[in-house]
Scaffold this motif. Structure first.
Motif, PDB file in Angstrom:
ATOM      1  N   GLY A 189      -8.322  -2.345  -0.211  1.00 23.68           N
ATOM      2  CA  GLY A 189      -7.185  -1.434  -0.174  1.00 23.68           C
ATOM      3  C   GLY A 189      -6.294  -1.580  -1.384  1.00 23.68           C
TER       4      GLY A 189
ATOM      5  N   SER B 135      -5.886   1.517  -3.926  1.00 23.08           N
ATOM      6  CA  SER B 135      -4.533   2.039  -4.117  1.00 23.08           C
ATOM      7  C   SER B 135      -4.108   1.941  -5.570  1.00 23.08           C
ATOM      8  CB  SER B 135      -3.548   1.278  -3.230  1.00 23.08           C
ATOM      9  OG  SER B 135      -3.900   1.399  -1.866  1.00 23.08           O
TER      10      SER B 135
ATOM     11  N   TYR C  53       0.821  -1.209   0.000  1.00 21.99           N
ATOM     12  CA  TYR C  53       0.000   0.000   0.000  1.00 21.99           C
ATOM     13  C   TYR C  53       0.860   1.266   0.000  1.00 21.99           C
ATOM     14  CZ  TYR C  53      -4.015  -2.874   1.477  1.00 21.99           C
ATOM     15  OH  TYR C  53      -5.016  -3.796   1.554  1.00 21.99           O
TER      16      TYR C  53
ATOM     17  N   PHE D 142      -9.480   0.828   3.634  1.00 20.11           N
ATOM     18  CA  PHE D 142      -8.392   0.096   2.998  1.00 20.11           C
ATOM     19  C   PHE D 142      -8.173  -1.294   3.587  1.00 20.11           C
ATOM     20  CE2 PHE D 142      -7.916   4.350   1.640  1.00 20.11           C
ATOM     21  CZ  PHE D 142      -7.207   4.330   0.445  1.00 20.11           C
TER      22      PHE D 142
END
Length: 282
Positions: free
Chosen positions: A105, A109, A7, A97
């Protein structure tokens, strides 16, 4: 072609813009745009108006895009409105997320979203957003923070949008989404109304320097949101009743009636925000 990335790695990479930094791989965002765009065209016959007010910033200047928030679909339209030639880095609640074991997530992202901690001064998120703007990327923010008329929380305006625009040396572009709130109302069946998104004229943060220093960011974000609701209601800005929309918030109506804010073209907003340096005389 990497399938999974960390992430934090993606949050700190670029997505579009003119920076030389490493980019988030575009393949997933392009695939998501094609699939979601097809579904939205079939189901909601969506249309984007005033897109030239956003396109003018491409490769020239970053911009903070602000919108109303009545449905989760607002975020999708904010993303779709910038595509296919631009990306918008969506700022989302950090708890999103971790949903579905982190799969949500990974998806968010991949399309350029990054988290912010709710109801706090998240310095990491603010620094990320400002850095993106300086790299001529777009950052999408929903200043109301939560969906309107969903739950017991009263709507309020958070001034973070103006603060981030000031830090990132970028204008603010108001945007509205109409009819997304009618897709699913509590107690009613699912509907498929025609959804429209519209971009307005850009707003320059320095135009609010006449206000006392402690009021500038709040006043600027308030004005931007009034522009959003003027687009949404399709009325002149002066006819938007911000007291009804934000009953517990400060009202700047009289202030801006006495001191009108100039309207700028995107080209003017770019020059006022990032003035071109003239070469020194020999």
């Amino acid at each position: 072609m990497s399938v999974f990335l960390k992430y934090e790695d993606m949050w700190d990479r670029a997505l579009g813009g003119t920076t030389d930094e490493k980019q988030i791989p575009h393949w997933f965002a392009n695939l998501a745009y094609a699939l979601i765009g097809f579904v939205f065209k079939i189901c909601f016959r969506y249309r984007i108006d005033g897109r030239e007010n956003l396109r003018a910033f491409k490769d020239k200047c970053g911009a903070v895009v602000v919108s109303n928030h009545t449905s989760f679909l607002d975020v999708v339209l904010m993303y779709m409105g910038a595509r296919p030639s631009q990306f918008v880095r969506l700022m989302g609640r950090d708890t999103l997320f971790d949903n579905a074991g982190g799969l949500v997530g990974q998806i968010l992202s991949r399309v350029g979203a990054f988290p912010i901690k709710r109801d706090s001064a998240d310095r990491a998120a603010i620094k990320r957003a400002a850095h993106m703007l300086k790299g001529n990327q777009l950052v999408g923010i929903l200043p109301e923070g939560t969906r309107r008329d969903k739950g017991s929380k009263k709507p309020e305006i958070h001034s973070g949008a103006a603060f981030i625009a000031k830090m990132g040396k970028a204008p603010i572009v108001p945007m509205c989404v109409r009819n997304a709130e009618n897709v699913k109302r509590k107690g009613e069946r699912l509907r498929f109304p025609k959804i429209t998104a519209e971009y307005g004229k850009p707003i320059v943060v320095s135009d609010f320097d006449f206000l006392p220093k402690e009021d500038r960011l709040e006043g600027c974000t308030w004005y931007a949101m009034r522009e959003v609701f003027a687009l949404h209601q399709q009325v002149p800005r002066e006819q938007v009743d911000m007291v009804v929309l934000f009953p517990d918030g400060r009202d700047f109506t009289a202030v801006f009636a006495e001191h009108p804010i100039p309207e700028h073209t995107p080209e003017e907003a770019i020059e006022l925000t990032r003035p071109t340096k003239k070469p020194k005389a020999a």
